[in-house]
Design a protein around this motif. Sequence first.
Motif, mmCIF file in Angstrom:
data_model
loop_
_atom_site.group_PDB
_atom_site.id
_atom_site.type_symbol
_atom_site.label_atom_id
_atom_site.label_comp_id
_atom_site.label_asym_id
_atom_site.label_seq_id
_atom_site.Cartn_x
_atom_site.Cartn_y
_atom_site.Cartn_z
ATOM 1 N N ALA A 129 19.010 37.553 30.549
ATOM 2 C CA ALA A 129 18.162 37.174 31.677
ATOM 3 C C ALA A 129 19.031 37.091 32.934
ATOM 4 C CB ALA A 129 17.482 35.848 31.401
ATOM 5 N N SER A 130 20.242 36.570 32.751
ATOM 6 C CA SER A 130 21.227 36.512 33.832
ATOM 7 C C SER A 130 22.602 36.293 33.214
ATOM 8 C CB SER A 130 20.910 35.389 34.820
ATOM 9 O OG SER A 130 21.018 34.131 34.191
ATOM 10 N N PHE A 131 23.626 36.607 33.988
ATOM 11 C CA PHE A 131 24.986 36.358 33.515
ATOM 12 C C PHE A 131 25.956 36.468 34.679
ATOM 13 C CE2 PHE A 131 24.594 40.905 33.321
ATOM 14 C CZ PHE A 131 25.862 41.418 33.558
ATOM 15 N N GLU A 132 27.135 35.886 34.472
ATOM 16 C CA GLU A 132 28.234 35.986 35.418
ATOM 17 C C GLU A 132 29.470 36.433 34.657
ATOM 18 O OE1 GLU A 132 28.794 32.548 38.212
ATOM 19 O OE2 GLU A 132 27.267 31.692 36.856
ATOM 20 N N VAL A 133 30.255 37.292 35.263
ATOM 21 C CA VAL A 133 31.552 37.689 34.721
ATOM 22 C C VAL A 133 32.582 37.255 35.759
ATOM 23 C CG1 VAL A 133 33.011 39.618 34.031
ATOM 24 C CG2 VAL A 133 30.587 39.617 33.433
ATOM 25 N N ILE A 134 33.487 36.379 35.356
ATOM 26 C CA ILE A 134 34.433 35.774 36.290
ATOM 27 C C ILE A 134 35.853 36.105 35.850
ATOM 28 C CG2 ILE A 134 35.221 33.603 37.312
ATOM 29 C CD1 ILE A 134 32.329 32.555 36.267
ATOM 30 N N ASN A 135 36.602 36.721 36.744
ATOM 31 C CA ASN A 135 38.007 37.025 36.473
ATOM 32 C C ASN A 135 38.822 35.778 36.821
ATOM 33 O OD1 ASN A 135 40.664 37.912 36.421
ATOM 34 N ND2 ASN A 135 40.195 39.868 37.382
ATOM 35 N N GLU A 136 39.417 35.154 35.809
ATOM 36 C CA GLU A 136 40.222 33.948 35.999
ATOM 37 C C GLU A 136 41.719 34.233 35.873
ATOM 38 O OE1 GLU A 136 38.551 31.209 33.107
ATOM 39 O OE2 GLU A 136 37.192 30.432 34.648
ATOM 40 N N SER A 137 42.091 35.494 35.918
ATOM 41 C CA SER A 137 43.488 35.882 35.706
ATOM 42 C C SER A 137 44.436 35.234 36.706
ATOM 43 C CB SER A 137 43.623 37.402 35.763
ATOM 44 O OG SER A 137 42.819 37.996 34.769
ATOM 45 N N HIS A 138 43.982 35.088 37.944
ATOM 46 C CA HIS A 138 44.850 34.505 38.972
ATOM 47 C C HIS A 138 45.248 33.064 38.638
ATOM 48 C CE1 HIS A 138 40.835 33.151 40.098
ATOM 49 N NE2 HIS A 138 41.408 32.170 40.773
ATOM 50 N N LEU A 139 44.432 32.389 37.831
ATOM 51 C CA LEU A 139 44.747 31.019 37.439
ATOM 52 C C LEU A 139 45.866 30.962 36.395
ATOM 53 C CD1 LEU A 139 41.081 29.712 37.054
ATOM 54 C CD2 LEU A 139 42.616 29.381 39.011
ATOM 55 N N ALA A 178 48.525 33.364 36.342
ATOM 56 C CA ALA A 178 49.650 34.207 36.770
ATOM 57 C C ALA A 178 50.972 33.563 36.367
ATOM 58 C CB ALA A 178 49.601 34.422 38.277
ATOM 59 N N GLY A 179 51.815 34.355 35.721
ATOM 60 C CA GLY A 179 53.122 33.870 35.290
ATOM 61 C C GLY A 179 53.118 33.149 33.959
ATOM 62 N N ALA A 198 52.067 32.733 29.767
ATOM 63 C CA ALA A 198 52.032 33.605 28.591
ATOM 64 C C ALA A 198 50.698 34.339 28.560
ATOM 65 C CB ALA A 198 52.200 32.780 27.322
ATOM 66 N N GLY A 199 50.737 35.589 28.257
ATOM 67 C CA GLY A 199 49.526 36.387 28.197
ATOM 68 C C GLY A 199 49.184 37.089 29.493
ATOM 69 N N ASP A 200 49.851 36.711 30.581
ATOM 70 C CA ASP A 200 49.641 37.401 31.845
ATOM 71 C C ASP A 200 50.436 38.689 31.803
ATOM 72 O OD1 ASP A 200 49.203 38.159 34.507
ATOM 73 O OD2 ASP A 200 50.869 36.943 35.222
ATOM 74 N N ASP A 201 49.726 39.813 31.762
ATOM 75 C CA ASP A 201 50.406 41.112 31.672
ATOM 76 C C ASP A 201 50.643 41.737 33.041
ATOM 77 O OD1 ASP A 201 47.880 41.903 32.430
ATOM 78 O OD2 ASP A 201 47.464 43.049 30.607
ATOM 79 N N GLY A 202 50.294 41.006 34.101
ATOM 80 C CA GLY A 202 50.504 41.510 35.446
ATOM 81 C C GLY A 202 49.398 42.422 35.951
ATOM 82 N N SER A 203 48.400 42.686 35.116
ATOM 83 C CA SER A 203 47.316 43.597 35.504
ATOM 84 C C SER A 203 46.286 42.921 36.401
ATOM 85 C CB SER A 203 46.603 44.137 34.260
ATOM 86 O OG SER A 203 45.854 43.101 33.628
ATOM 87 N N GLY A 204 46.249 41.598 36.373
ATOM 88 C CA GLY A 204 45.207 40.880 37.093
ATOM 89 C C GLY A 204 43.874 40.919 36.372
ATOM 90 N N GLU A 205 43.888 41.379 35.120
ATOM 91 C CA GLU A 205 42.658 41.501 34.327
ATOM 92 C C GLU A 205 42.866 40.998 32.898
ATOM 93 O OE1 GLU A 205 41.575 45.691 34.795
ATOM 94 O OE2 GLU A 205 40.166 45.058 36.333
ATOM 95 N N SER A 206 43.530 39.879 32.748
ATOM 96 C CA SER A 206 43.870 39.394 31.406
ATOM 97 C C SER A 206 43.011 38.216 30.936
ATOM 98 C CB SER A 206 45.345 38.983 31.364
ATOM 99 O OG SER A 206 45.599 37.984 32.341
#
Length: 84
Positions: free
Chosen positions: A18-28, A30-31, A33-41
Motif C-alpha cells: 500500500a505504501s513503503f519507504e526505502v531509506i539509505n542509512e549508510s552514512h550513519l 561510515a567507517g 565494520a561492514g562499510d564497504d565505501g559504496s554508500g549503499e551498505s
Amino acid sequence: MGLEVEIIDAIKTKLNPASFEVINESHLHAGHAGDDGSGESHWKIVLDAPDLADKTRIARHRAVHAALGPDIINRLHALAISFR
C-alpha cells in the motif's frame, strides 16, 4: 541503476505494498565494520503490505528477503525492516 532503485522496483513488483519507504542509512555507518565505501551498505525498509498482514514477523521478513532476491541481499551489509 542504483541499488535504491533496484530495491524499490523489487518491493513494488513483488509485494504489492500500500505504501513503503526505502531509506539509505549508510552514512550513519561510515567507517564502521561492514562499510564497504559504496554508500549503499546499510538500508531500512518501512513497509505497509496488507498481503503480509496475516503472516508472522519472521514470515514477513522472509517475504521481503525473497522479494529482494539474492542479488540484492548479497550486496547489503545490513537491512532493517519494519511494518506499519
